[in-house]
Design a protein around this motif. Structure first.
Motif, PDB file in Angstrom:
ATOM      1  N   LEU A  69       0.861  -1.179   0.000  1.00 52.72           N
ATOM      2  CA  LEU A  69       0.000   0.000   0.000  1.00 52.72           C
ATOM      3  C   LEU A  69       0.900   1.233   0.000  1.00 52.72           C
ATOM      4  O   LEU A  69       1.724   1.390   0.905  1.00 52.72           O
ATOM      5  N   PRO A  70       0.760   2.121  -0.986  1.00 55.84           N
ATOM      6  CA  PRO A  70       1.622   3.307  -1.036  1.00 55.84           C
ATOM      7  C   PRO A  70       1.188   4.358  -0.016  1.00 55.84           C
ATOM      8  O   PRO A  70       0.043   4.357   0.451  1.00 55.84           O
ATOM      9  N   PRO A  71       2.108   5.275   0.337  1.00 60.46           N
ATOM     10  CA  PRO A  71       1.749   6.335   1.272  1.00 60.46           C
ATOM     11  C   PRO A  71       0.685   7.256   0.674  1.00 60.46           C
ATOM     12  O   PRO A  71       0.629   7.453  -0.536  1.00 60.46           O
ATOM     13  N   ASP A  72      -0.135   7.802   1.534  1.00 61.93           N
ATOM     14  CA  ASP A  72      -1.178   8.743   1.125  1.00 61.93           C
ATOM     15  C   ASP A  72      -0.563  10.142   1.068  1.00 61.93           C
ATOM     16  O   ASP A  72      -0.100  10.650   2.088  1.00 61.93           O
ATOM     17  N   PRO A  73      -0.539  10.774  -0.116  1.00 60.07           N
ATOM     18  CA  PRO A  73       0.085  12.099  -0.210  1.00 60.07           C
ATOM     19  C   PRO A  73      -0.644  13.169   0.604  1.00 60.07           C
ATOM     20  O   PRO A  73      -0.063  14.202   0.927  1.00 60.07           O
ATOM     21  N   ASP A  74      -1.908  12.912   0.966  1.00 61.89           N
ATOM     22  CA  ASP A  74      -2.682  13.880   1.742  1.00 61.89           C
ATOM     23  C   ASP A  74      -2.633  13.632   3.243  1.00 61.89           C
ATOM     24  O   ASP A  74      -3.166  14.423   4.018  1.00 61.89           O
ATOM     25  N   ASP A  75      -2.025  12.522   3.653  1.00 58.15           N
ATOM     26  CA  ASP A  75      -1.955  12.173   5.071  1.00 58.15           C
ATOM     27  C   ASP A  75      -0.588  11.580   5.360  1.00 58.15           C
ATOM     28  O   ASP A  75      -0.317  10.428   5.001  1.00 58.15           O
ATOM     29  N   PRO A  76       0.314  12.335   5.998  1.00 54.63           N
ATOM     30  CA  PRO A  76       1.681  11.851   6.197  1.00 54.63           C
ATOM     31  C   PRO A  76       1.798  10.595   7.048  1.00 54.63           C
ATOM     32  O   PRO A  76       2.838   9.955   7.066  1.00 54.63           O
ATOM     33  N   THR A  77       0.751  10.211   7.755  1.00 55.64           N
ATOM     34  CA  THR A  77       0.809   8.982   8.545  1.00 55.64           C
ATOM     35  C   THR A  77      -0.063   7.879   7.955  1.00 55.64           C
ATOM     36  O   THR A  77      -0.154   6.805   8.532  1.00 55.64           O
ATOM     37  N   GLY A  78      -0.690   8.133   6.808  1.00 62.41           N
ATOM     38  CA  GLY A  78      -1.623   7.169   6.235  1.00 62.41           C
ATOM     39  C   GLY A  78      -1.121   6.505   4.969  1.00 62.41           C
ATOM     40  O   GLY A  78      -0.088   6.866   4.411  1.00 62.41           O
ATOM     41  N   PHE A  79      -1.904   5.536   4.526  1.00 64.64           N
ATOM     42  CA  PHE A  79      -1.598   4.797   3.310  1.00 64.64           C
ATOM     43  C   PHE A  79      -2.850   4.720   2.458  1.00 64.64           C
ATOM     44  O   PHE A  79      -3.971   4.724   2.968  1.00 64.64           O
ATOM     45  N   LEU A  80      -2.651   4.627   1.148  1.00 66.73           N
ATOM     46  CA  LEU A  80      -3.785   4.520   0.240  1.00 66.73           C
ATOM     47  C   LEU A  80      -4.355   3.107   0.298  1.00 66.73           C
ATOM     48  O   LEU A  80      -3.605   2.139   0.450  1.00 66.73           O
ATOM     49  N   PRO A  81      -5.663   2.958   0.153  1.00 66.07           N
ATOM     50  CA  PRO A  81      -6.259   1.614   0.144  1.00 66.07           C
ATOM     51  C   PRO A  81      -5.863   0.871  -1.124  1.00 66.07           C
ATOM     52  O   PRO A  81      -5.446   1.479  -2.100  1.00 66.07           O
ATOM     53  N   ASN A  82      -5.996  -0.452  -1.088  1.00 68.50           N
ATOM     54  CA  ASN A  82      -5.764  -1.281  -2.265  1.00 68.50           C
ATOM     55  C   ASN A  82      -6.701  -0.869  -3.374  1.00 68.50           C
ATOM     56  O   ASN A  82      -7.892  -0.705  -3.158  1.00 68.50           O
ATOM     57  N   SER A  83      -6.155  -0.703  -4.583  1.00 71.19           N
ATOM     58  CA  SER A  83      -7.026  -0.437  -5.718  1.00 71.19           C
ATOM     59  C   SER A  83      -7.522  -1.769  -6.263  1.00 71.19           C
ATOM     60  O   SER A  83      -6.809  -2.758  -6.251  1.00 71.19           O
ATOM     61  N   GLU A  84      -8.733  -1.807  -6.723  1.00 68.74           N
ATOM     62  CA  GLU A  84      -9.307  -3.050  -7.252  1.00 68.74           C
ATOM     63  C   GLU A  84      -8.571  -3.449  -8.514  1.00 68.74           C
ATOM     64  O   GLU A  84      -8.327  -2.635  -9.380  1.00 68.74           O
ATOM     65  N   GLY A  85      -8.203  -4.714  -8.606  1.00 69.40           N
ATOM     66  CA  GLY A  85      -7.590  -5.245  -9.826  1.00 69.40           C
ATOM     67  C   GLY A  85      -6.104  -5.029  -9.936  1.00 69.40           C
ATOM     68  O   GLY A  85      -5.489  -5.449 -10.893  1.00 69.40           O
ATOM     69  N   GLY A  86      -5.464  -4.367  -8.986  1.00 69.69           N
ATOM     70  CA  GLY A  86      -4.022  -4.181  -9.022  1.00 69.69           C
ATOM     71  C   GLY A  86      -3.603  -3.263 -10.156  1.00 69.69           C
ATOM     72  O   GLY A  86      -4.412  -2.569 -10.750  1.00 69.69           O
ATOM     73  N   GLY A  87      -2.328  -3.276 -10.478  1.00 71.49           N
ATOM     74  CA  GLY A  87      -1.795  -2.444 -11.553  1.00 71.49           C
ATOM     75  C   GLY A  87      -1.529  -1.036 -11.096  1.00 71.49           C
ATOM     76  O   GLY A  87      -1.891  -0.622 -10.014  1.00 71.49           O
ATOM     77  N   ALA A  88      -0.852  -0.309 -11.958  1.00 78.78           N
ATOM     78  CA  ALA A  88      -0.471   1.067 -11.645  1.00 78.78           C
ATOM     79  C   ALA A  88      -1.687   1.971 -11.628  1.00 78.78           C
ATOM     80  O   ALA A  88      -2.626   1.781 -12.368  1.00 78.78           O
ATOM     81  N   ALA A  89      -1.640   2.975 -10.779  1.00 76.77           N
ATOM     82  CA  ALA A  89      -2.738   3.941 -10.698  1.00 76.77           C
ATOM     83  C   ALA A  89      -2.611   4.993 -11.765  1.00 76.77           C
ATOM     84  O   ALA A  89      -1.600   5.254 -12.291  1.00 76.77           O
TER      85      ALA A  89
END
Length: 89
Positions: A69-89
């Motif tokens: 899970l990559p870091p959330d650019p809007d939350d320095p302590t958070g992570f982005l949720p899994n995207s459905e189906g994988g692959g690059a965003a």
């Protein structure tokens, strides 16, 4: 999110090993699961001339986008949720 000193040091060591042509991919067994892993290693020489392989991490099985899970650019302590189906965003 700050990267700890040990991780930055290991990353810089890995970059130097790659730049010097001293990087290897070695097949190992996971010490806990006994599953095969393909491990990135820096290659060095011991005083007696033997090779020393220093493991830094293993390659992700399958789709690496599903493994992390990559870091959330809007939350320095958070992570982005899994995207459905994988692959690059």
């Amino acid at each position: 999110m700050a990267i700890p000193d040990y991780a930055r040091t290991n990353f810089n060591t890995l970059l130097r090993a790659a730049g010097d042509g001293n990087l290897a991919l070695m097949k190992c067994l996971d010490a806990v699961t006994r599953e095969p892993r393909y491990v990135l290693c820096a290659v060095g020489r011991a005083d007696d001339g033997d090779y020393v392989m220093t493991p830094f991490g293993h390659l992700a099985d399958g789709d690496p986008y599903d493994a992390y899970l990559p870091p959330d650019p809007d939350d320095p302590t958070g992570f982005l949720p899994n995207s459905e189906g994988g692959g690059a965003a």
